[in-house]
Scaffold this motif. Sequence first.
Motif, PDB file in Angstrom:
ATOM      1  N   ASP A 181      54.900  66.740  -9.991  1.00  0.00           N
ATOM      2  CA  ASP A 181      55.701  65.708  -9.321  1.00  0.00           C
ATOM      3  C   ASP A 181      55.672  64.431 -10.131  1.00  0.00           C
ATOM      4  N   ARG A 226      60.791  66.530  -9.579  1.00  0.00           N
ATOM      5  CA  ARG A 226      59.723  67.503  -9.303  1.00  0.00           C
ATOM      6  C   ARG A 226      60.019  68.722 -10.178  1.00  0.00           C
ATOM      7  N   VAL A 235      64.596  70.214  -6.884  1.00  0.00           N
ATOM      8  CA  VAL A 235      63.584  70.439  -7.913  1.00  0.00           C
ATOM      9  C   VAL A 235      64.305  70.791  -9.212  1.00  0.00           C
TER      10      VAL A 235
END
Length: 427
Positions: A306, A312, A349
């Motif tokens: 992260d 992320r 992500v």
Amino acid sequence: MLFPVSYRVNAAGHMEVGGCDLVDLAREHGTPLYIYDEATVRQRASEYVAAMGEAGQVLYSAKAYASPHFLRVVADEGLGLDVVSAGELHLALKSDFPRERIHFLGNNKSVEDLESAYRAGATIVIDGDQEFDLLRDIVPEGQRTPVMLRLSPGVKPDTHDHISTGQLDSKFGFSIESGAARAAVEKALQHPRLELVGLHSHIGSQIFALDAYADAMEIMLDLLVQLRDELRFEPRKLGAGGGLGIAYTRNDDPPTPREFVETVRSAMVAGCGRRDLKVPELVVEPGRSIAGPAGMALYTVGSIKDIPGVRRYVAVDGGMGDNIRPKLYGARYEAFLASDPDHAPDGKVTIAGKYCESTDILITDIEMPQLKPGDIIAVPAAGAYCLAMASNYNGMPRPEVLMLGDGKARVMRRRETLDDLLAAEVF
Ligand SMILES: Cc1ncc(COP(=O)(O)O)c(C=O)c1O
């Protein structure tokens, strides 16, 4: 069609293909793992063959993906094969692919390529003046080998520049616009060891807008008029190449194989009619649109990093070594949590690979559910030009490949071992 035809979510809530649970397969066979759905390969191949009917021939383009069992399925559906090297031809012959259905293409064929193509009895698609000279030495006196000529119709389809091939400024094909195509036809007709059976074109890959094929056909047919009138030559076969696009993301809506064949065939038949030309046999050579939707890649999630307020990173155990396409063409993919594909997303992500390159990113900014190490991620539409371009970069063995159907998984290619990596080294 983002998923294979046999895809479903099973009673356990897992992704399933060919009656096999993908989470179980990943656990049993390890990851990265590539799976193909035999039903999808057969459905796509047979749709091409049915749409073509008696109008011509469908070749599968081996460069998209090839392995012995895969090629047997393709041959069983009645397709021929387009190969581009002695290596692809070797695999095809070892897989007992019917040799009379093989075409050999490539823009810089070596003597070894041409010798192997001649020995196999393949139709050689000449792409460059040098091949006329090389074939004079390879084909014995008194014999003629069947050839086609790859032409460049000067059409730029709506696709990534790196996979667009039919325009004037291309390394592929004799240009129609510059007069090189006409000159090459003349040369082939005068060549004592060649039988010119046809002309060929391929305008690019991952194409959605089919009008580019109709445009290319018009240009080819105008040339045919010139060849008939000036050289009294009418080709028996006319190749329109491959290139039909597939869905990589849920927003993609490509035409079907049937629509592709019907567009090309009706452009050819109507165009021949308008010009009073004999209608040749049509040859198409799809690769991606047969192998692509049938394949999926499975990876295991490892490290998660992260960077608050920035990104992320979710790293998986494959990457650019098994799928270079995101970096080569900016290709975009979807990914799903194999144990719960319908789970609501939890945030964006970036899925990274495990190779030592900062560009080794499979998917940037994708909405995914909460992920943890050990989760299995499935990437659909990974059947074409992923494994085919795979490398051992960073000393990583290439993945195992399975063909799935009727609840059974057949190993088409075993996972490479560390010793495989050293097989060609001299100690
Ligand atoms: C000459 C030729 N034919 C056929 C193909 C197959 O194209 P696709 O996999 O996009 O159908 C290619 C791919 O680039 C090609 O270069």
